[in-house]
Motif scaffolding. Structure first.
Motif, PDB file in Angstrom:
ATOM      1  N   SER A  13       0.908  -1.310  -0.148  1.00 40.91           N
ATOM      2  CA  SER A  13      -0.008   0.126   0.147  1.00 40.91           C
ATOM      3  C   SER A  13       0.824   1.161   0.061  1.00 40.91           C
ATOM      4  O   SER A  13       1.981   1.323   0.261  1.00 40.91           O
ATOM      5  CB  SER A  13      -0.930   0.012   1.246  1.00 40.91           C
ATOM      6  N   THR A  14       0.318   2.189  -0.362  1.00 40.67           N
ATOM      7  CA  THR A  14       1.207   3.643  -0.725  1.00 40.67           C
ATOM      8  C   THR A  14       1.206   4.087   1.020  1.00 40.67           C
ATOM      9  O   THR A  14       2.116   4.881   1.239  1.00 40.67           O
ATOM     10  CB  THR A  14       0.406   4.636  -1.382  1.00 40.67           C
ATOM     11  N   GLN A  15       0.317   4.035   1.907  1.00 36.20           N
ATOM     12  CA  GLN A  15       0.125   4.385   3.251  1.00 36.20           C
ATOM     13  C   GLN A  15       1.528   3.638   3.702  1.00 36.20           C
ATOM     14  O   GLN A  15       2.171   4.370   4.641  1.00 36.20           O
ATOM     15  CB  GLN A  15      -0.923   3.815   3.830  1.00 36.20           C
ATOM     16  N   LEU A  18       5.016   4.661   1.225  1.00 34.19           N
ATOM     17  CA  LEU A  18       5.336   6.310   1.068  1.00 34.19           C
ATOM     18  C   LEU A  18       4.984   7.355   2.595  1.00 34.19           C
ATOM     19  O   LEU A  18       5.680   8.272   2.641  1.00 34.19           O
ATOM     20  CB  LEU A  18       4.315   7.131   0.110  1.00 34.19           C
ATOM     21  N   THR A 144     -12.353  11.513  -3.609  1.00 36.54           N
ATOM     22  CA  THR A 144     -11.463  10.117  -3.475  1.00 36.54           C
ATOM     23  C   THR A 144     -12.308   9.185  -2.639  1.00 36.54           C
ATOM     24  O   THR A 144     -12.062   7.921  -2.730  1.00 36.54           O
ATOM     25  CB  THR A 144     -10.043  10.400  -2.941  1.00 36.54           C
ATOM     26  N   THR A 174      -2.329  17.513  -4.813  1.00 33.13           N
ATOM     27  CA  THR A 174      -2.019  16.176  -5.331  1.00 33.13           C
ATOM     28  C   THR A 174      -0.595  15.843  -5.772  1.00 33.13           C
ATOM     29  O   THR A 174      -0.035  14.601  -5.411  1.00 33.13           O
ATOM     30  CB  THR A 174      -2.761  16.037  -6.688  1.00 33.13           C
ATOM     31  N   GLN A 175       0.068  16.770  -5.935  1.00 33.42           N
ATOM     32  CA  GLN A 175       1.791  16.701  -6.099  1.00 33.42           C
ATOM     33  C   GLN A 175       2.236  16.417  -4.608  1.00 33.42           C
ATOM     34  O   GLN A 175       2.954  15.617  -4.645  1.00 33.42           O
ATOM     35  CB  GLN A 175       2.062  18.033  -6.539  1.00 33.42           C
ATOM     36  N   GLY A 176       1.802  17.320  -3.558  1.00 32.23           N
ATOM     37  CA  GLY A 176       2.442  17.028  -2.505  1.00 32.23           C
ATOM     38  C   GLY A 176       2.028  15.717  -1.829  1.00 32.23           C
ATOM     39  O   GLY A 176       2.646  15.181  -0.905  1.00 32.23           O
ATOM     40  N   ARG A 178       1.851  13.166  -3.669  1.00 29.31           N
ATOM     41  CA  ARG A 178       2.660  12.316  -4.594  1.00 29.31           C
ATOM     42  C   ARG A 178       1.877  11.431  -5.231  1.00 29.31           C
ATOM     43  O   ARG A 178       2.140  10.378  -5.529  1.00 29.31           O
ATOM     44  CB  ARG A 178       3.810  11.548  -3.598  1.00 29.31           C
ATOM     45  N   PHE A 179       0.536  11.825  -5.568  1.00 32.09           N
ATOM     46  CA  PHE A 179      -0.619  11.335  -6.303  1.00 32.09           C
ATOM     47  C   PHE A 179      -0.828  10.001  -5.694  1.00 32.09           C
ATOM     48  O   PHE A 179      -1.399   9.021  -6.523  1.00 32.09           O
ATOM     49  CB  PHE A 179      -0.045  11.227  -7.875  1.00 32.09           C
ATOM     50  N   THR A 180      -0.905   9.960  -4.492  1.00 27.35           N
ATOM     51  CA  THR A 180      -1.522   8.978  -3.879  1.00 27.35           C
ATOM     52  C   THR A 180      -2.621   9.244  -3.049  1.00 27.35           C
ATOM     53  O   THR A 180      -2.377  10.281  -2.069  1.00 27.35           O
ATOM     54  CB  THR A 180      -0.567   7.918  -3.000  1.00 27.35           C
ATOM     55  N   PHE A 181      -3.682   8.632  -3.217  1.00 24.94           N
ATOM     56  CA  PHE A 181      -4.841   9.238  -2.494  1.00 24.94           C
ATOM     57  C   PHE A 181      -5.756   8.090  -1.754  1.00 24.94           C
ATOM     58  O   PHE A 181      -6.667   8.372  -0.922  1.00 24.94           O
ATOM     59  CB  PHE A 181      -5.972   9.360  -3.563  1.00 24.94           C
ATOM     60  N   ASP A 182      -5.328   7.008  -1.581  1.00 23.61           N
ATOM     61  CA  ASP A 182      -5.768   6.131  -0.716  1.00 23.61           C
ATOM     62  C   ASP A 182      -5.243   6.002   0.817  1.00 23.61           C
ATOM     63  O   ASP A 182      -3.943   6.276   1.065  1.00 23.61           O
ATOM     64  CB  ASP A 182      -5.325   4.542  -1.066  1.00 23.61           C
TER      65      ASP A 182
END
Lengths: 396, 402
Positions: A13-15, A18, A144, A174-176, A178-182
């Motif tokens: 997961s991005t959580q 990242l 989202t 969205t840039q901050g 890093r294009f991860t929304f989950d």
């Protein structure tokens, strides 16, 4: 082929990839962000200062530039990491209030708060004021989290905020992110855990591998649990246990809706650790019983897990209030005043920056006159916007 | 119970994007110390996020345009450091009519592809924004077209049950993985199943995907391209599950065997008629509670078709064998509660019966897939290409899509 565990999935997961940190890496990231933002502020002020000096000779000083003291360059006093954290924390509270006002569901509220917190790991309030990022974070979270509300109806709920104000910072946001929304929240896990606890209290089957106790034995053990801190008498009947679980459930839910969002819990712990810590915090014996029923001792994992839950519970306990008192408000006002002097002047006009960026790659920019005109208009409406949520920082 | 240990990160390097992910594993592992957490900013001035975006952008080179639609432009691209490592870059157009910022399609696609790493799901290597704020998705390069072109080319491409089994297995694993991660795809159809150079099938287009709703929270029923849409959605169900994707897989399974779309309805009502004829008329008896659905259409008793028996299926899908027909029937159960789950599908005994699925390298291939990838990726979710069913594209009703 290797066995796929829940942990393996979580690690993709991005959580986790990242947005999970150790305490050390988190604080070092924040201080780096703070330092580079401060450098940015000083550099921008310096360039304005030199323009101003040049302008003076041509006799073209604008009103805006006159108001700035000429010797501020040396002593521009930037926000500290702690001050930044307090300010962002305050806007997280504001975000929660606003989401409640709009009657958005918990997941929208919680996601919007985490978006702000994530954004300000790599951005400073000195560069982008949280007041301006907040509406955008909430609006993005409605999209989202499948609670899409049209921009017009969203803006209708806000006073003096235009559709442009909401959309202009979205790209930066969205840039901050890093294009991860989950965002993985602990709420659903909590509900599941409490359903299991209720089933156990009612003597229903509990088929966990390695568990040797019968449902009846587990139910009995639950009745004999020592009371939660502050709880009065030892519970006796199954119904008492059910009531106890419901009480703990309500309290734990509150913790997840406030402390879990306002602390660094999401950065430091997994969502399952967070919900179990919320139970641990509200009813430790119940939490220990629950984990025992899942990981019958002796289990090598259990002691490690309890260390984590305790440290996370401590963090949750230390949370700033979701309803700042007078003293806190006073301090926040002070920080905001300080921020007024150390904001990066190049990044104040988000709508203008947004327009300029969109234009880039199409045609060349508009002529200087128009830009200046727009800038003045923006500054004017900026000032008016000060009281969008009450003047600067007042809450009520 | 899953137990995640304390997170200890090694010294973080900045974002690392590996062009080819380990495909032998069920999921991408972090064994290559692929720690992507934010690293410390070195340079002042440019902000960290901006710098990271620039770094990502600089890693790739856009080559020729593969396709352009109203929603996106697709380019062939490659890693700057390694010109032989190809990628597809999908640039999402800023919709001038849509003034609400980033569109829902783009958000959904980015949100889910960022999370789902599986050999049968198209890999999203990176996302970056270009100067005028266009979102660019760096996707796995899949040069061999999609299942639709293989199905349609009945002259040039021959395949049998072993191939169908291989493709359905890959599709089933992709959908199982989505559901395991609480994601509904909601647009499964042959032209969203792209084919990699090694023959692996990859589920793409997550523009209509969403996470499972919390209990009692309604979802929109306006999803899934009509021909692949299950009866509960045609009846307007707002509470549904992964069973909707399983139905779509069932119709794809049937289409792979028939080599023409199984239920090509011209309108929603026509779609229901086709379902009634091919599978049976949904009634309170075979689907308790159905009459409570908002869009329930009561069919005349006189034309009620009883649920089709196995013989009926065997006559149309006999090549799949009796066990294969069992699986197809359980994927196409009218009542979503009686439909098999993606997991049950993968546990079905069909996979254990002869013939064995064809090895992916030996699956039939068709050249000219490059442009097809461009076409497939530029589409918006829910659309059927022109000529394949006119104007059946559905627009999501976002007002009702909560």
């Amino acid at each position: 082929m290797p066995v796929l565990t829940e942990d393996d999935i979580y690690r993709t997961s991005t959580q986790y990839r990242l947005w999970s940190f150790t305490r050390e890496s988190l604080s070092s990231l924040r201080s780096t962000t703070n330092q580079s933002a401060a450098e940015g502020v000083r550099a921008a002020l310096k360039s304005i200062h030199s323009q101003q000096t040049a302008g003076e000779s041509e006799g073209q000083r604008s009103h805006d530039e006159v108001t700035r003291p000429t010797n501020y360059l040396k002593e521009v006093d930037c926000l500290s990491v702690e001050e930044e954290l307090k300010l962002v924390g305050f806007y997280c509270v504001k975000t929660m209030q606003f989401a409640d006002f709009c009657e958005f569901p918990t997941n929208v509220k919680a996601t919007a708060v985490q978006y702000l917190k994530r954004f300000y790991l790599s951005n400073s309030p000195m560069t982008y004021h949280p007041k301006e990022m907040m509406p955008s974070a909430i609006f993005l979270a409605t999209k989202t989290e499948n609670h899409y509300t049209s921009l017009n109806s969203f803006v209708a709920k806000l006073q003096k905020i235009t559709a442009e104000d909401v959309i202009a910072p979205e790209f930066l946001l969205t840039q901050g992110l890093r294009f991860t929304f989950d965002v993985r929240h602990p709420h659903r896990g909590l509900e599941g855990g409490f359903m299991e606890l209720l089933a156990l209290a009612r003597g229903k089957e509990n088929s966990v591998p390695g568990n040797t106790r019968s449902p009846g034995q587990l139910q009995q053990a639950m009745m004999e649990l020592e009371p939660a801190k502050g709880g009065s008498k030892i519970t006796r009947s199954a119904e008492d246990v059910v009531r106890r679980i419901q009480t703990a459930h309500g309290k734990a839910k509150d913790v997840l809706k406030t402390a879990a969002l306002l602390t660094d819990a999401y950065f430091l712990y997994t969502s399952s650790q967070i919900w179990m810590s919320s139970l641990y915090l509200t009813d430790e014996p119940l939490a220990r019983f629950y984990i025992n029923s899942k990981l019958p001792s002796p289990s090598p994992i259990q002691p490690r897990l309890f260390i984590i839950l305790k440290s996370c519970a401590d963090l949750l306990r230390s949370s700033p209030s979701a309803d700042p008192g007078e003293a806190e408000m006073k301090e926040l006002m002070k920080i905001d005043k300080k921020l007024y002097k150390c904001r990066n002047p190049e990044k104040i006009d988000l709508v203008g920056i947004n327009k300029a960026q969109k234009r880039e790659g199409h045609e060349d920019g508009l002529d200087d006159k128009l830009i200046k005109k727009r800038k003045l208009e923006r500054q004017k409406s900026e000032k008016e916007a000060e009281d969008i949520f009450g003047p600067a920082l007042e809450i009520k | 119970m899953a137990f995640s240990p304390v997170i200890t990160h090694e010294a973080a390097s900045s974002i690392k994007v590996t062009a080819t992910k380990a495909k032998s594993l069920a999921v991408r592992t972090n064994s290559t110390s692929q720690n992507e957490a934010l690293s410390e900013a070195k340079s002042g001035g440019q902000e960290l996020a901006e710098r990271l975006n620039q770094e990502t952008k600089d890693k790739y080179v856009k080559d020729k345009k593969l396709g352009e639609g109203t929603y996106a432009i697709v380019y062939l691209g490659h890693l700057k450091a390694d010109p032989s490592s190809l990628v597809a870059i999908k640039k999402i157009k800023v919709n001038t009519e849509y003034r609400d910022g980033l569109s829902m399609d783009a958000i959904r696609e980015v949100k889910y592809l960022q999370e789902l790493s599986h050999p049968n799901i198209i890999a999203l290597h990176a996302v970056f924004s270009s100067k005028n704020q266009n979102l660019n998705l760096v996707l796995e390069f899949l040069p061999l077209g999609d299942l639709e072109i293989l199905i349609k080319d009945s002259e040039g491409i021959r395949y049998g049950t072993a191939e169908v089994k291989a493709w359905m297995g890959m599709l089933g694993r992709a959908v199982w993985f989505c559901h395991e991660n609480f994601v509904l795809h909601r647009d499964i159809k042959p032209n969203n199943l792209l084919i990699a150079a090694d023959g692996e099938v990859k589920l793409a287009d997550f523009g209509l995907a969403r996470s499972f709703a919390d209990p009692y929270r309604p979802m929109t029923s306006q999803v899934i391209t009509r021909w692949y849409r299950p009866p509960e959605l045609l009846f307007g169900a707002r509470y549904y599950s992964g069973a909707v994707d399983v139905w779509s897989m069932g119709t794809v399974f049937a289409e792979l065997i028939l080599r023409v779309p199984f239920l090509p309805g011209n309108t929603d009502l026509h779609q229901l008629e086709l379902i009634c004829n091919a599978i049976g008329t949904p009634t309170e008896e075979n689907w308790p509670g159905i009459s409570k659905l908002d869009g329930y259409v009561k069919f005349d008793k006189a034309i009620t078709v009883p649920i089709r028996g196995k013989d009926f299926y065997l006559s149309r899908f006999g090549t799949a064998g009796p066990v294969g027909v069992d699986l197809l029937m359980s994927m196409l159960a009218l009542d979503p509660r009686k439909r098999c789950t993606a997991r049950q599908m993968l546990e079905h005994k069909w996979w254990m019966t002869e013939p064995q699925p064809t090895a992916k390298e030996d699956l039939p291939k068709k050249s000219g897939g490059l442009e097809k990838m461009g076409d497939d990726l530029k589409r918006r979710g829910g659309e059927i290409e022109d000529g394949r069913g006119d104007k059946v594209a559905r627009k999501l009703n976002f007002g009702a899509a909560k």
